[in-house]
Design an enzyme around this catalytic site. Structure first.
Site, mmCIF file in Angstrom:
data_model
loop_
_atom_site.group_PDB
_atom_site.id
_atom_site.type_symbol
_atom_site.label_atom_id
_atom_site.label_comp_id
_atom_site.label_asym_id
_atom_site.label_seq_id
_atom_site.Cartn_x
_atom_site.Cartn_y
_atom_site.Cartn_z
ATOM 1 N N HIS A 114 44.025 74.572 -24.638
ATOM 2 C CA HIS A 114 44.906 74.994 -25.738
ATOM 3 C C HIS A 114 45.561 76.339 -25.440
ATOM 4 O O HIS A 114 46.747 76.536 -25.684
ATOM 5 C CB HIS A 114 44.082 75.086 -27.040
ATOM 6 C CG HIS A 114 44.929 75.317 -28.258
ATOM 7 N ND1 HIS A 114 45.630 74.314 -28.890
ATOM 8 C CD2 HIS A 114 45.235 76.454 -28.930
ATOM 9 C CE1 HIS A 114 46.301 74.822 -29.911
ATOM 10 N NE2 HIS A 114 46.090 76.123 -29.957
ATOM 11 N N TYR B 87 47.046 76.181 -21.118
ATOM 12 C CA TYR B 87 47.991 75.120 -20.693
ATOM 13 C C TYR B 87 47.744 74.739 -19.229
ATOM 14 O O TYR B 87 48.679 74.355 -18.507
ATOM 15 C CB TYR B 87 49.447 75.610 -20.859
ATOM 16 C CG TYR B 87 49.884 75.787 -22.301
ATOM 17 C CD1 TYR B 87 49.666 76.995 -22.968
ATOM 18 C CD2 TYR B 87 50.488 74.749 -23.004
ATOM 19 C CE1 TYR B 87 50.031 77.156 -24.291
ATOM 20 C CE2 TYR B 87 50.860 74.910 -24.346
ATOM 21 C CZ TYR B 87 50.635 76.121 -24.971
ATOM 22 O OH TYR B 87 50.994 76.273 -26.293
ATOM 23 N N HIS C 209 48.326 71.035 -35.267
ATOM 24 C CA HIS C 209 47.002 71.365 -35.799
ATOM 25 C C HIS C 209 46.269 70.037 -36.007
ATOM 26 O O HIS C 209 45.690 69.765 -37.053
ATOM 27 C CB HIS C 209 47.142 72.135 -37.118
ATOM 28 C CG HIS C 209 46.263 73.365 -37.147
ATOM 29 N ND1 HIS C 209 45.556 73.765 -38.232
ATOM 30 C CD2 HIS C 209 45.968 74.273 -36.174
ATOM 31 C CE1 HIS C 209 44.859 74.866 -37.967
ATOM 32 N NE2 HIS C 209 45.102 75.195 -36.703
#
Lengths: 235, 83, 660, 83
Positions: free
Chosen positions: C47, C50, C94
């Site tokens: 997260h 990357y 999310h």
């Protein structure tokens, strides 16, 4: 003509109301921070829409304790014009300047859409420039707009002609189906006995320019300006 | 430290939309024997109380002036004194 | 230094591979402390780093006239729109928090992306969301939809930012792993543009906003794990959002930026304090020396590990010159918010974390941060075999329907096409009184007050297209966004994207990811809409397998003259209806085919980018010459549905006579 | 008829933004000795129970599936049997 708009932590429609009064009606407007204890020689004080204090505890409840509210009560008792829009209406109820309470919509959800409201009382400082067109298209946006008042006090409101707006359809019929949130008697806006304090759930500042879909809201502001002009010249 | 358990309830006769919807939900889920649902608020306050005063009056004031809306709500509370 | 008790289980529990742990030993020249292990685990999580996508992301077209920030360097993309104004915008996902706790997951998703915008010095003027769920016939999915929408509504409405546009799709593939992508658009004046760099050794580092608690710890690594029964027990790490405090933080932040009181600022999102301190110092080529015991805490007895990894909401990290400290504190006090100095910028490029003075972590910042020293991997790719079966499906084997009217009615009733007003009427889409085109049309249009300009905005993607042909599907997503912007009378400017995919270590998933990147790049180059940033969300899987490859495209466009704002609804009877572009009988991967077969099948429609650009230009010119009453693009449901949707003018319904 | 009094509380450690704002308000109104405020929900259910069954299991189910959000809330309840 000078407006004061009181700003609380969490107010969202303060800038909108300021923009309309300044750019559409070319009035003098001042923001008053809720911690101040003096108004700025206002002809009309506006409690704007929004989520003051995040609507925590009860919408408008915590805002009603702010220092400026004592000054506002005196201003109202002296006959000064007070307009509470949405969250502002909730504050007026919490302060006892208007009777009744606003509870959770019967749909249990937030509602944002245009509604039609019928002008029941044309003889108030907030509605006296609405000549014939007594059905206004003005948007609502709230989760606690379900106006409640007990039977006995409702009769009093009706007797004193304090009910100013009722939710209706395009033709002006007020029925169960035109009631967006379950309010008693389709009530969308009321004034105090003296007629100088108006609380309404619909947002006139969101319907004062045709580009946004309707300019029926301008009647409210025009009426305030007209009645203030008239008062100035009477005194 | 003293703990105040405050229960704020809607006056009878005041419409409770949330209670009504929860009742319908329970019926759709098969809990048909539930006849009514009333929703209310509950607050737990921790209050410093070295000299062991009687806090009833203060809690009354807090409920009446802040936590409850006298138009539509009534309140009841109890106090637990922790050493 | 803290005594380190690092075990094998602890390392894997932190999502670090054996090689990654070896690298940590090389970087530090010793074993890491528990706090250091936590810092590396969140900074090297998928997260934050990357690591499995950055190599490919760099191939996206990121140059373009009017870009005021370098893509991927700042919290959001910023595009100049003239008159000393610029638009900041970004989309983020999310997904995993919302799968477990839909209301708070969606609400904090809105809060997080809002902060990315106002940390750039921009006032948020609009919010959009792209949602994907399983089929509506199960109570679980209905529960997710209801609570995600309520979370977005309650947060956005309280914040006073209108939720003006979005898309919602229901596909079996998303049943236990919904996609919750939220986009925010803001406006700033050029002089208010701020950076997220911790420049100037000796400057003070402040934590501002809410107090810190234990919520959301392992939020970042948690988003990098598949949703398995094991992750159920992580439910307690739910982050709770407080839109009221966010509104105060928004006003206070814009105030300190307006008064030019700060050097740099960044929002505390995933990985909280750790991410801000390391990214802000790596960007400025400096270091930071902070003491976590100074951080305002909501819970007692929090360890340095918990404070560094906490993802409590509504917090920012601010770097200020010493002489501005009092002024900043005064403004935050006015808004009843914390603003506490926790350390200083240093010039040794080290992130030094103390607890009551005692050092608990000392790490070269560059080794932590994406684009600097964090790991970069190149995964293997392999075209999935299932595509051969699906793509070779013979469309002609479908016999013509006997009742075309019923087909149209069924299409209009299908959840993917039916009106979403039962959702958007829960959003306040009018606050700030800029919404001149409300939700329901192709894209939303918000005016810019005191100017004749307006901004058009949209989010688009078709999951089944990208599942059946990732390259063409990705091109289609960008093309559709362009069409929606143009149908509103605006000129496309730039995009942000949220790339939702399964496990990158799965060759077939990674093949689709690479194909999608190729598709987006080709389309963005052709349409002249650079990629200004965005978000990658991997590990969107559920026990049934990876979700459809879903590259959600968020696009903004500019209307030089807001009087040309156009909607999709017919305006006057007797107007002539014109179809722009060639009508080829491609029903592959269509809603119609899904209606008949029950799953997306055959191949996604091919997108001829050059031809597409011509069609768009003709439409744009026609609108600009004032000869167009309404414009609508054909997407799901094809021509029939597009015509039907155009008739649903809320003021008065219309009909249409068509000669095929 | 049986009455169930159900109290749904936030798990400890779960942030209570509303409680925080009410605490600040009480302080500004001079109630400085109040140290913390936790807000929670309360439900009163009336349930038909002719054959006097033990309703505990049913109430547990209602709380876990409908009234409480297991991620961030815990519940407790008591039953009062009216003749």
């Amino acid at each position: 003509m000078r407006f004061n708009i009181i700003v609380f932590p969490g107010s969202n429609c303060d800038y909108d109301t300021y923009f309309v009064l300044k750019n559409v009606f070319h009035c003098k407007v001042d923001f008053i921070w809720h911690k101040q204890d003096k108004l700025k020689n206002a002809d009309c004080v506006i409690l704007p829409g929004g989520f003051s204090y995040g609507d925590y505890l009860r919408p408008g409840a915590i805002a009603s304790f702010s220092p400026i509210m004592q000054e506002l009560k005196k201003f109202a008792q002296r006959g000064g014009l007070v307009l509470g829009i949405c969250n502002g209406f909730q504050m007026l109820l919490e302060m006892g300047l208007l009777p009744g309470s606003l509870m959770l919509n019967n749909t249990l959800s937030f509602i944002c859409r245009n509604v039609y409201i019928k002008v029941i009382n044309m003889h108030t400082p907030f509605t006296n420039t609405i000549a014939e067109k007594n059905v206004l298209k003005i948007p609502i946006a709230h989760k606690e707009g379900n106006y409640f008042i007990d039977e006995e006090k409702l009769k009093e409101l009706q007797k004193n002609n304090q009910i100013v707006f009722q939710y209706c359809d395009k033709q002006g019929n007020t029925t169960e189906y035109t009631n967006p949130n379950g309010s008693v008697n389709n009530i969308a806006g009321i004034i105090n006995k003296n007629g100088n304090v108006l609380g309404m759930m619909p947002h006139p500042e969101r319907a004062s320019e045709m580009i946004l879909g309707s300019d029926d809201g301008k009647f409210i502001f025009q009426s305030i300006i007209a009645s203030t002009f008239a008062n100035h010249h009477k005194i | 430290m003293c703990k105040a358990n405050i229960h704020i309830k809607l006056k009878s006769g005041v419409h409770d939309p949330q209670g009504k919807v929860i009742l319908n939900t329970l019926h759709t889920l098969g809990f048909d024997n539930v006849k009514s649902v009333r929703t209310s608020k509950y607050f737990e306050l921790e209050i410093e109380n070295e000299n062991n005063m009687d806090l009833t009056e203060q809690i009354d004031k807090i409920c009446d002036e802040v936590l409850a809306n006298p138009n539509i709500e009534i309140y009841e509370f109890n106090l637990e004194n922790h050493s | 230094m803290e005594k380190s008790i690092i075990t094998k289980e602890l390392i894997s529990e932190h999502g670090l591979s054996e090689e990654e742990y070896q690298r940590i030993l090389e970087i530090l020249g010793r074993e890491p402390t528990i706090t250091e292990l936590g810092i590396f685990s969140v900074m090297w999580s998928e997260h934050a780093s990357y690591k499995n996508s950055i190599a490919l992301l760099k191939t996206l077209p990121r140059e373009g006239i009017g870009l005021l920030t370098k893509t991927g360097e700042e919290n959001a993309g910023v595009v100049d729109i003239g008159d000393n104004l610029a638009v900041a915008f970004k989309i983020e996902s999310h997904n995993h928090p919302s799968a477990l706790e839909p209301y708070q997951g969606a609400a904090t998703g809105v809060g997080g992306i809002m902060r990315d915008i106002f940390t750039m010095g921009a006032r948020p003027i609009a919010s959009l969301n792209s949602l994907r769920f399983g089929n509506l016939d199960t109570p679980e999915v209905r529960h997710l939809l209801k609570n995600v929408v309520r979370g977005i509504a309650d947060y956005g409405n309280c914040l006073g930012v209108p939720t003006v546009a979005g898309e919602i799709y229901f596909e079996h593939s998303y049943t236990t792993n919904p996609l919750i992508n939220v986009m925010t658009v803001g406006i700033l004046e050029h002089q208010d543009l701020t950076t997220a760099g911790a420049y100037g050794p000796g400057n003070y580092v402040l934590v501002v906003g809410s107090a810190t608690g234990r919520d959301g710890i392992h939020g970042a690594t948690f988003a990098s794990e598949e949703l398995t029964e094991k992750s159920e027990k992580k439910r307690t790490s739910v982050q709770v959002g407080d839109p009221f405090t966010e509104k105060l933080l928004l006003e206070a932040t814009l105030e300190i930026i307006k008064h030019d009181l700060i050097v740099g600022i960044q929002d505390m999102g995933a990985a909280g304090l750790t991410c801000c301190t390391s990214e802000m110092s790596a960007k400025a080529n400096t270091g930071m020396d902070i003491d976590v015991s100074l951080v305002p805490q909501r819970e007692t007895g929090m360890t340095p590990y918990e404070i560094m990894l906490s993802e409590s909401q509504e917090r920012m990290l601010v770097v200020v010159k010493p002489e501005n400290l009092q002024k900043v504190e005064k403004i935050f006090t006015k808004w009843d918010l914390h603003s506490v100095k926790i350390g200083e910028v240093t010039n040794d490029k080290i992130l030094r974390v103390r607890n009551n003075g005692k050092i608990v972590a000392e790490i070269p910042t560059e080794s932590l941060v994406a684009g600097f020293g964090a790991p970069v991997y190149h995964r293997q790719k392999e075209k999935p075999k299932y595509l051969n079966r699906l793509n070779s499906f013979d469309i002609t084997s479908i016999h013509k329907p006997d009742n075309y009217n019923q087909i149209l009615v069924d299409l209009l009733k299908s959840p993917n096409i039916a009106s979403k007003n039962y959702v958007y009427h829960q959003y306040d889409y009018m606050v700030q009184i800029n919404s001149i085109v409300a939700p329901g049309s192709d894209s939303a249009v918000c005016r810019i007050k005191n100017s004749n300009k307006a901004i058009a905005m949209t989010v688009d993607c078709n999951g089944p297209y990208c599942y059946l042909n990732p390259y063409e599907g990705a091109k289609g997503a960008v093309a559709e966004a362009c069409r929606n912007i143009i149908c509103a009378g605006a000129k496309p400017l730039a995009i942000t994207n949220c790339l939702n995919f399964g496990n990158p270590y799965n060759k077939e998933v990674y093949w689709a990811f690479a194909e999608v990147i190729r598709g987006i790049s080709d389309a963005c180059r052709e349409f002249g809409t650079p990629v200004t940033g965005g978000n990658v969300s991997f590990y969107n899987e559920s026990p049934g397998g990876a979700v459809y490859p879903t590259p959600v495209i968020g696009m903004i466009g500019i209307l030089e003259d807001l009087n040309f704002a156009t909607t999709q609804y017919f305006q006057h009877a007797d107007d002539i209806i014109v179809l722009l572009g060639e009508h080829c009988n491609e029903i592959g991967a269509s809603e119609y085919l899904k209606l008949r077969i029950g799953e997306p099948i055959a191949n996604a429609p091919k997108v001829d980018l050059i031809y597409e650009k011509k069609v768009q230009n003709v439409c744009y010119q026609a609108i600009r010459q004032g000869i167009v009453s309404s414009a609508h693009d054909c997407s799901e449901g094809g021509l029939a549905v597009a015509l039907a949707e155009s008739c649903f003018n809320r003021e008065c319904l219309f009909g249409a006579k068509i000669d095929l």
